[in-house]
Design a protein around this motif. Structure first.
Motif, short mmCIF file in Angstrom:
data_model
loop_
_atom_site.label_atom_id
_atom_site.label_comp_id
_atom_site.label_asym_id
_atom_site.label_seq_id
_atom_site.Cartn_x
_atom_site.Cartn_y
_atom_site.Cartn_z
N ARG A 118 0.83 -1.21 0.00
CA ARG A 118 0.00 0.00 0.00
C ARG A 118 0.86 1.26 0.00
O ARG A 118 0.40 2.34 -0.34
CB ARG A 118 -0.91 0.02 1.23
CG ARG A 118 -2.06 -0.97 1.16
CD ARG A 118 -3.03 -0.70 2.29
NE ARG A 118 -4.07 -1.72 2.36
CZ ARG A 118 -5.18 -1.69 1.64
NH1 ARG A 118 -5.38 -0.70 0.79
NH2 ARG A 118 -6.07 -2.64 1.76
N CYS B 75 0.99 -5.67 -7.35
CA CYS B 75 0.93 -4.64 -6.30
C CYS B 75 -0.51 -4.49 -5.81
O CYS B 75 -0.76 -4.43 -4.60
CB CYS B 75 1.41 -3.30 -6.84
SG CYS B 75 3.18 -3.17 -6.93
N ALA C 283 -1.62 -5.26 -2.11
CA ALA C 283 -2.13 -4.14 -1.32
C ALA C 283 -3.43 -4.52 -0.62
O ALA C 283 -3.69 -4.12 0.51
CB ALA C 283 -2.33 -2.92 -2.21
N GLN D 130 -2.97 -6.15 2.77
CA GLN D 130 -2.38 -5.42 3.87
C GLN D 130 -3.45 -4.90 4.84
O GLN D 130 -4.60 -4.72 4.44
CB GLN D 130 -1.55 -4.23 3.34
CG GLN D 130 -0.38 -4.67 2.48
CD GLN D 130 0.55 -5.60 3.20
OE1 GLN D 130 0.82 -5.43 4.39
NE2 GLN D 130 1.03 -6.63 2.50
#
Lengths: 373, 113
Positions: A341, A359, A363, A366
């Motif tokens: 993130r 990504c 993210a 998270q």
């Protein structure tokens, strides 16, 4: 320490490359990796003794003078100059571990009691395993049986420490602490062993190996961080390998880290110092990232400001957390981990964090608090 | 990679950057693998003390032409290098420069008989 041609070659380089030169440690580490791989390859392909294979690998490296010349010609100037005047240290560390807490978040108080499993594999005796789940115990038994004689002296499962907030979000007893005993020579090989030890991570997301308090035979700490597919160790070396390198004093460590944090606009939460024996010092630093603005640039600035210090320490690990206490970026000697993130694509590492699609996926995994930061 | 009868390391120094960037263009690699690839593609003609490639790799990384990370390779942690977009551009420039230089030298030698 004369352990063979590779050790002799590296010892010679350690004498010749200035201890304060930036990038010294990385250079020597890479040469060791290279030499060991070359010796392994030579030994595997031709009927050669280990000593002969190492001699061949060292010959191909060229004379130490060539390596030193190349390093000196291309090494950048030092980022940090140690003070000429000795610093008076108030409160010299007497124990094995000292924690200096500059500030603490309120949410760090709640730590659950750790269910533990204790294993011992120093001698070939039946290893008592308790705690955890039945599957964990069975798995641990299979792993230990497969390792054979090792220098693991204790393995403990439980909840991770409060500082490892990212891992605490995972249900179950996911914390594994490994204590390693060594005569110094076998440690590196042990850490490089690969599958048997890393297999323990099947049911783990993290482990930390700690130096037995008061033991002079191992220096530094060993930690692993994994994202489930990639596992990277915080390196450790046998005692005596870098005897010529003098450690900075605890006061110098604290001052350099404090200045670097201030200059990079991070809040310094703690500096943990570990006396690793024989005058060696390792440091673990925790910082809070209060703002997303220019995060990557500030991260790099902090790294540059502490590079000189890092080169002089036995180990230097930094953990950046957001205001909720979730991990944002972790950097040890041998690993880096970034919260997707905050830093994805990650300009500092290769692998899955370079893909925008990956990504986005990472993210989502998270903690949500990071998203709101 | 130090071989008798091969190109002297002094001759290679000026071109080391280009060779390293070209080697890493195919795929990321750690230092030992870079040396292996250089040896393979050159048929063993490139002579260089292997230790000297690491400072060059570090310098190229600082220049932004490479990036590196610690990754597991056959169960061992290794620092792996990869070409960046800036490295691609730099390699293209060096390649063009080299080809111009080689053409010039060839023409000069041909003209001199």
């Amino acid at each position: 320490v004369s352990g063979g041609p590779i050790d002799d070659y590296l010892a010679e380089l350690r004498r010749r490359v200035p201890w304060h030169a930036r990038g010294r440690r990385r250079f020597l580490d890479e040469l060791r990796d290279h030499l060991e791989e070359a010796a392994d390859a030579a030994g595997a392909s031709v009927a050669m003794t280990r000593n002969e294979a190492e001699q061949q690998a060292v010959r191909r490296m060229g004379p130490p003078s060539a390596a030193v010349t190349a390093f000196s010609a291309q090494a950048p100037s030092r980022a940090w100059v140690p003070p000429a005047v000795a610093v008076v240290v108030a409160g010299v560390l007497a124990g094995a571990l000292v924690v200096t807490k500059a500030s603490s978040s309120a949410h760090r108080g709640a730590t659950r009691a750790a269910p533990t499993v204790t294993l011992a594999a120093w001698a070939r005796t039946t290893i008592p395993i308790s705690g955890g789940t039945r599957a964990m115990r069975a798995r641990a038994r299979r792993i230990l049986d497969g390792i054979g004689r090792t220098n693991i002296v204790r393995v403990a499962f439980g909840r991770p420490r409060d500082g490892f907030r990212q891992f605490r979000a995972v249900p179950g007893p996911i914390w594994l602490s490994v204590t390693i005993g060594s005569d110094g020579l076998g440690l590196r090989r042990f850490l490089d062993t690969g599958p048997p030890l890393w297999g323990a991570l099947v049911f783990e997301h993290s482990y930390e190996g700690t130096q037995p308090a008061g033991s002079p035979s191992i220096r530094g700490t060993t930690e692993l961080v994994t994202d489930g597919r990639h596992t990277l160790p915080f390196e450790s070396e046998p005692a005596g390998r870098e005897a010529a390198v003098s450690s900075p004093t605890p006061a110098v460590v604290a001052r350099v880290v404090r200045r670097a944090a201030r200059a990079s606009a991070f809040r310094l939460d703690s500096v943990r110092l570990v006396h690793a024996g024989a005058g060696d010092l390792a440091a673990s630093v925790v910082l809070t990232v209060l703002s997303r603005r220019d995060f990557a640039r500030r991260l790099e600035a902090f790294g540059q400001a502490t590079q000189g210090l890092s080169d002089r320490l036995y180990g230097f690990a930094t953990t950046f957390e957001d205001s909720c206490g979730d991990r944002v970026f972790v950097n040890g000697v041998g690993f880096e981990w970034a919260n997707a993130r905050w830093l994805c694509p990650n300009p500092f590492v290769l692998g899955p964090l370079t893909s925008r699609r990956e990504c986005a996926r990472l993210a989502r995994e998270q903690p949500t608090c990071s998203a709101a930061a | 990679m130090v071989l008798s009868g091969s190109m002297r390391s002094e001759s290679l120094k000026g071109h080391l950057d280009m060779l390293l960037l070209a080697t890493l263009r195919t795929a990321p690699a750690h230092g030992y693998l870079v040396v292996q690839r250089l040896a393979e593609v050159s048929g063993g003609e490139l002579a260089l003390p292997e230790a000297t490639i690491y400072p060059a790799l570090h310098r190229l990384e600082r220049a932004g032409f490479l990036r590196s990370s610690r990754e597991l390779h056959r169960g061992r942690p290794r620092r792996t290098y990869a070409l960046t977009p800036a490295g691609e551009s730099a390699l293209a420039g060096k390649r063009e420069e080299w080809e111009r230089f080689a053409r010039t030298v060839a023409r000069t030698l041909e003209a001199s008989g």
